[in-house]
Motif scaffolding. Structure first.
Motif, PDB file in Angstrom:
ATOM      1  N   PRO A  20       0.517   0.412  -1.305  1.00  0.00           N
ATOM      2  CA  PRO A  20      -0.741  -0.172  -2.109  1.00  0.00           C
ATOM      3  C   PRO A  20      -1.979  -0.154  -1.366  1.00  0.00           C
ATOM      4  O   PRO A  20      -2.264   0.094  -0.241  1.00  0.00           O
ATOM      5  CB  PRO A  20      -0.371  -1.786  -1.633  1.00  0.00           C
ATOM      6  N   GLY A  21      -2.949   0.248  -2.171  1.00  0.00           N
ATOM      7  CA  GLY A  21      -4.279   0.549  -1.773  1.00  0.00           C
ATOM      8  C   GLY A  21      -4.649   2.085  -1.530  1.00  0.00           C
ATOM      9  O   GLY A  21      -5.863   2.354  -1.427  1.00  0.00           O
ATOM     10  N   VAL A  22      -3.566   2.713  -1.345  1.00  0.00           N
ATOM     11  CA  VAL A  22      -3.900   4.300  -1.224  1.00  0.00           C
ATOM     12  C   VAL A  22      -3.343   5.103  -2.190  1.00  0.00           C
ATOM     13  O   VAL A  22      -2.058   5.065  -2.396  1.00  0.00           O
ATOM     14  CB  VAL A  22      -3.287   4.571   0.217  1.00  0.00           C
ATOM     15  N   GLN A  31     -11.907   5.769  -4.647  1.00  0.00           N
ATOM     16  CA  GLN A  31     -11.953   6.537  -5.593  1.00  0.00           C
ATOM     17  C   GLN A  31     -12.522   8.025  -5.549  1.00  0.00           C
ATOM     18  O   GLN A  31     -12.105   9.110  -6.012  1.00  0.00           O
ATOM     19  CB  GLN A  31     -12.837   6.015  -6.814  1.00  0.00           C
ATOM     20  N   GLN A  32     -13.658   8.164  -4.679  1.00  0.00           N
ATOM     21  CA  GLN A  32     -14.164   9.324  -4.504  1.00  0.00           C
ATOM     22  C   GLN A  32     -13.109  10.354  -3.392  1.00  0.00           C
ATOM     23  O   GLN A  32     -12.931  11.684  -3.568  1.00  0.00           O
ATOM     24  CB  GLN A  32     -15.383   9.301  -3.448  1.00  0.00           C
ATOM     25  N   ARG A  80       2.004  12.680 -13.222  1.00  0.00           N
ATOM     26  CA  ARG A  80       0.930  11.564 -13.208  1.00  0.00           C
ATOM     27  C   ARG A  80       0.926  10.727 -12.136  1.00  0.00           C
ATOM     28  O   ARG A  80       0.147  10.193 -11.567  1.00  0.00           O
ATOM     29  CB  ARG A  80       1.182  10.703 -14.572  1.00  0.00           C
ATOM     30  N   TYR A  81       2.100  10.618 -11.763  1.00  0.00           N
ATOM     31  CA  TYR A  81       2.439   9.567 -10.524  1.00  0.00           C
ATOM     32  C   TYR A  81       2.013  10.081  -9.317  1.00  0.00           C
ATOM     33  O   TYR A  81       1.207   9.507  -8.591  1.00  0.00           O
ATOM     34  CB  TYR A  81       4.016   9.180 -10.223  1.00  0.00           C
ATOM     35  N   LEU A  82       2.342  11.446  -9.080  1.00  0.00           N
ATOM     36  CA  LEU A  82       1.508  12.229  -7.675  1.00  0.00           C
ATOM     37  C   LEU A  82       0.061  11.962  -7.897  1.00  0.00           C
ATOM     38  O   LEU A  82      -0.810  11.761  -6.708  1.00  0.00           O
ATOM     39  CB  LEU A  82       2.083  13.722  -7.911  1.00  0.00           C
ATOM     40  N   ALA A  83      -0.616  12.114  -9.068  1.00  0.00           N
ATOM     41  CA  ALA A  83      -1.946  12.166  -9.172  1.00  0.00           C
ATOM     42  C   ALA A  83      -2.760  10.878  -9.147  1.00  0.00           C
ATOM     43  O   ALA A  83      -3.838  10.456  -8.523  1.00  0.00           O
ATOM     44  CB  ALA A  83      -2.547  12.847 -10.242  1.00  0.00           C
TER      45      ALA A  83
END
Lengths: 326, 328
Positions: free
Chosen positions: B174-176, B53-54, B165-168
């Motif tokens: 998956p996971g990244v 998340q960071q 929104r998808y880009l951000a």
């Protein structure tokens, strides 16, 4: 060349700023619905003086070839502090004013110490200290509020003998007490010399460090005087990030309009004062001509852009292309 | 950067260690220290989810700091970041309101607006020889004025497109998070440009001594202008991503990114006077700043305290390793 020619060449920027201000002010008052009355002048003076103090502060630092991006934040911080301290009996009020000015001096001294003795770049260092000063201001006034000794505030924002705006008298007094002695002292000359050519000044044994330190410190003091006046006008303290940023930006605009060279070593605080007054008047022209206030930020931005681009005319005098690169 | 031509493939690894900048090492050491302090404060601080998340939050700053670094390497600075970001975000959202074509063109249009602001900066700095600090402040004010006129002084009501929104926030792998992938791509492109192209060499050359670069036959003014245009475009792209993250553009969305982007570049060991610095350092600086912000917010520090600590930490770290030489 005769003496007066030298004087004219030296004061060209200041005189130009004075001229721009006079022209703008005439346009402003002649189109103002109330005309050229003491009230109109007083209101204009009160608004202009705030920026004039911050612009003077910026001038001192710019003369040393530095820049202080924290002046707006020192202005905010001292405004917030004054809304706590400058209250009560005349004795308490006096102490409060002195405390606010001392805090301004301290902020300026911290900037100076970091830039000169810490050898950091003025841009980055003052952006960072500006964040600190803003944080302290926000700590003091999380919400707008507070109060001020209204007798003092009214006296300093009113009129002397019913005609002359008191704020202009104070501005003149500050110029006589701070700027004139500084610019004529050894330290002031050292500040100019350091801005003009630091190496040459160092080689000639000029006390450049002390001169620059004095310039940064006095800049803090002048910003604090501006902060005090803001409190006198609004009767409150408010830590508004946008307002601090705007004052920093406008102070640079005023300095440029006032003929102070951003490369240092040239210009005077008097020019910056007229630059500040002219900038404010130009901004207020929109109201006189009944434009939507929404256009004001754009208008001021364009003036700033044009003002800084005017410096590019010096390029026409360049004979050697290598002089493009300093 | 001159020694990159020396030494062969064999000398690559030792050279990498030998060349490691003490500033970059200090920055990474500070990251480890912050992670350690954070884990003392809260057990979940070192969890993969939290760190990812960071990294996602860091990638917005990373994109912007990439552009800032290019300009700082030239010995200039770009103070028009706040409103380049806001202009990019607002214009992208505004374009989205004009039917399907607008939705498709939203992101390029937003970036284009940033590039335009950057070109004005570049013309001012390169051709009119105005100090970058001043001209970028001025264009920032003009961009702000334009946006205030456009939005009427309020945050615009148009919302971000699905693509933004998808880009951000999306996950292509998956996971990244996508934002991290974008930062990695932009970062890789920047490393390539800086170390493997003549443009990159020129940037370092101009940062060291523009006169010398000019005399060696480089059109330094064009390079400076392109660098500013790239910086403006990346700021606007950062704004577009941030608008996608928040699903809206806001008036003051860029204010919180000016100081961090400069700080990230400078803390990463790039000299503010130009000509010296590596992208690895900027990555370290971005992560460092993001972790610092995150720890302060985990500690529920109010805005005032955050600003103070932030400024103090930046000054302290610069005093530690960002000082100009004392010699004259």
């Amino acid at each position: 060349m005769k003496d007066w020619r030298y004087w004219l060449a030296e004061q060209r920027g200041t005189l130009l700023a004075f001229g721009i201000f006079i022209v703008m002010f005439v346009i402003y008052t002649s189109n103002h619905p109330a005309g050229f009355t003491a009230n109109v002048v007083q209101t204009a003076a009160n608004k202009g003086v705030l920026l004039a103090f911050v612009a003077m502060a910026q001038t001192l630092v710019v003369i040393t070839a530095g820049i202080d991006l924290s002046v707006g934040m020192i202005f905010l911080l001292t405004n917030c502090l004054a809304s706590w301290l400058v209250v009560g009996t005349p004795m308490q009020t006096t102490l409060g004013v002195l405390a606010v000015l001392a805090v301004g001096l301290l902020c300026g001294a911290i900037n100076g110490a970091i830039v000169i003795y810490g050898r950091l770049q003025p841009i980055v260092a003052t952006i960072a200290t500006g964040a600190v000063y803003y944080g302290i201001g926000l700590l003091l006034r999380p919400f707008p509020g507070g109060s001020v000794n209204e007798d003092l505030a009214d006296a300093l924002t009113g009129r002397v003998f019913g005609v002359v705006p008191a704020s202009l008298v104070v501005l003149l007094a500050i110029v006589l007490v701070i700027w004139v002695p500084f610019s004529r002292s050894v330290l002031g000359r050292a500040a100019y010399a350091a801005g003009s050519s630091e190496t040459a000044a160092y080689m000639s044994g000029v006390p450049i460090r002390r001169g620059k330190f004095a310039a940064y410190t006095l800049a803090g003091l002048l910003a604090a005087i501006g902060g005090l006046f803001l409190t006198f006008f609004t009767y409150t303290g408010e830590a508004a990030y946008a307002s601090g940023n705007a004052y920093t930006l406008f102070s640079i605009a005023a300095v440029v309009l006032g003929g102070v060279s951003l490369f240092g070593g040239k210009g005077s605080a008097i020019g910056a004062i007229f630059g500040a007054l002219a900038f404010r008047t130009i901004g207020d022209l929109l109201f006189v001509f009944d434009f939507d206030p929404l256009w004001q930020p754009l208008f001021q931005g364009v003036i700033l852009l044009v003002a800084v681009s005017l410096g590019a005319f010096a390029l026409f005098r360049v004979r050697n292309r290598l002089e493009w690169f300093l | 950067m001159s020694e990159t031509t020396l030494g062969g493939i064999a000398g690559r690894m030792p050279r990498f260690i030998r060349r490691a900048d003490p500033a970059v090492l200090t920055a990474f050491a500070c990251i480890v220290l912050l992670l350690f302090l954070g884990s003392l404060y809260s057990g979940s601080f070192l969890s993969p989810e939290y760190l990812l998340q960071q990294l996602k939050v860091a990638s917005f700053l990373g994109v912007i700091a990439t552009g800032m670094m290019l300009v700082v390497l030239l010995g200039q600075i770009d103070l028009s970041v706040p409103w380049s970001m806001a202009a990019g975000a607002m214009m992208a959202c505004a374009a989205a309101a004009y039917g399907p074509a607008g939705v498709v063109l939203a992101i390029p249009f937003g970036i284009l607006c940033g590039v335009l602001i950057g070109i004005v900066n570049g013309i001012g700095v390169a051709y009119l020889r105005i100090p970058s600090m001043i001209i970028t402040l001025a264009t920032n004010a003009v961009a702000q004025g334009l946006m205030v006129v456009y939005t009427g002084g309020f945050s615009p009501q148009d919302s971000a497109t699905g693509a933004m929104r998808y880009l951000a926030t999306g996950f292509a792998i998956p996971g990244v998070p996508n934002a991290v992938i974008i930062w990695a791509l932009i970062g890789a492109a920047m490393v390539f440009v800086l170390t493997r192209t003549s443009f990159g060499r020129t940037v370092y050359g101009i940062g060291n001594r523009e006169r010398a670069a000019y005399l060696s036959g480089i059109d330094t003014r064009r390079v400076v202008m392109i660098a500013f245009a790239v910086s403006g475009g990346l700021s606007a792209f950062g704004g577009v991503l941030l608008a996608g993250y928040a699903s809206k553009a806001a008036q003051s969305m860029g204010d919180a990114y000016l100081l961090p982007s400069i700080a990230a570049v400078v803390l990463g060991g790039t000299s503010i006077l130009g000509g010296r610095g590596s992208y690895l350092g900027t990555v370290a600086g971005v992560i460092l700043i993001t972790l610092l912000q995150s720890i302060l917010s985990v500690m529920q520090m109010p805005e005032a305290g955050r600003q103070i600590i932030y400024g103090v930490v930046i000054v302290a770290m610069l005093l530690l390793y960002g000082r100009a030489p004392a010699s004259r």
